[in-house]
Scaffold this motif. Structure first.
Motif, PDB file in Angstrom:
ATOM      1  N   VAL A 192     -44.992  -4.231 -19.866  1.00 48.03           N
ATOM      2  CA  VAL A 192     -46.269  -4.908 -19.335  1.00 48.03           C
ATOM      3  C   VAL A 192     -47.061  -4.025 -18.490  1.00 48.03           C
ATOM      4  N   ASP A 226     -50.468  -3.465 -16.205  1.00 47.36           N
ATOM      5  CA  ASP A 226     -51.474  -4.452 -15.796  1.00 47.36           C
ATOM      6  C   ASP A 226     -52.308  -3.924 -14.597  1.00 47.36           C
ATOM      7  N   SER A 269     -54.344  -1.284 -18.801  1.00 47.59           N
ATOM      8  CA  SER A 269     -53.467  -2.333 -19.170  1.00 47.59           C
ATOM      9  C   SER A 269     -53.069  -2.468 -20.807  1.00 47.59           C
ATOM     10  N   GLN A 276     -49.570  -3.731 -23.576  1.00 46.56           N
ATOM     11  CA  GLN A 276     -48.231  -4.292 -23.824  1.00 46.56           C
ATOM     12  C   GLN A 276     -47.471  -3.359 -24.853  1.00 46.56           C
TER      13      GLN A 276
END
Length: 232
Positions: free
Chosen positions: A7, A9, A29, A31
């Protein structure tokens, strides 16, 4: 859907030289999920290496956070980062990074020596990994006795030595001809499937993009998901 392995961010990184500022990453950002091969595409200087260094704990961002396998990389101590790079993340670099005086088998075994893996287990896994990358006949050869593609295969085998969950490859085909480069990318894709790792591969070679599950385009520190080109 499974939980993401990686992840990222709001990642931001600024390099300063006197009064001059260069923003390498701008609130990035995204994933990445287990068993996924993600290509990170962008021209030289676009921020690919900076992004990979933040994810792998080789550098720290100015803002934002990175989580790998449930652990917040951006909040780790130096000792914890060393453990992360030893146990959870495998690295493959454009320059191979092999130790010249060691054989292929000895190079692959280095991470397991550092992790104090028992000798019998270490030797068994070294043989298995070299076979996995097609170098079972080259175990005793040193890097200078191998071709560029073979050296990169040794580097990939070494990156998998401690069973990482994340493989980070920064321009792994940059020093190879196009045919060998494609073979290396195909190998990485096969290993993602067989070993169940997640791979983030930075490349500027459009012919390799089609081998990825997803493509992230980075330009001037901004990342967005790009359409996956179809193999022709």
């Amino acid at each position: 859907m499974s939980e993401p392995l990686v992840v990222v961010d709001g990642l931001r990184k600024v390099y300063r030289s006197g009064p001059k500022e260069v923003v390498a990453l701008r609130e990035v950002s995204f994933q990445a999920f287990p068993g996924e091969l993600i290509a990170i595409r962008g021209r030289s200087g676009s921020g690919k290496t900076t992004l990979l260094n933040q994810i792998g704990g080789l550098d720290r961002p100015d803002a934002g956070r990175v989580v790998v396998a449930g652990e917040e990389v951006t909040a780790m101590s130096e000792d914890a980062l060393l453990a992360l790079r030893r146990d959870t993340v495998g690295f493959v670099f454009q320059s191979f990074g092999l130790i010249p005086v060691l054989s292929a088998a000895e190079n692959v075994g280095v991470p397991m020596r550092l992790a104090r893996t028992p000798v019998e287990e270490r030797e068994k896994r070294v043989r298995m990994l070299l076979a996995l990358v097609g170098l079972e006949q080259h175990v005793n050869q040193r890097p200078y006795e191998l071709s560029g593609g073979q050296r990169q295969r040794v580097a990939i085998a070494r990156s998998l030595a401690n069973r990482p969950r994340l493989l980070i490859a920064d321009e792994p085909t940059g020093q190879l001809d196009s045919q060998t480069g494609r073979q290396i990318m195909q190998l990485i894709r096969a290993l993602v499937r067989s070993e169940g790792v997640t791979a983030l591969v930075a490349t500027h070679d459009p012919s390799l993009i089609t081998l990825a599950d997803r493509v992230l385009e980075i330009s001037d520190g901004v990342v967005q998901e790009a359409a996956l080109l179809q193999d022709s």
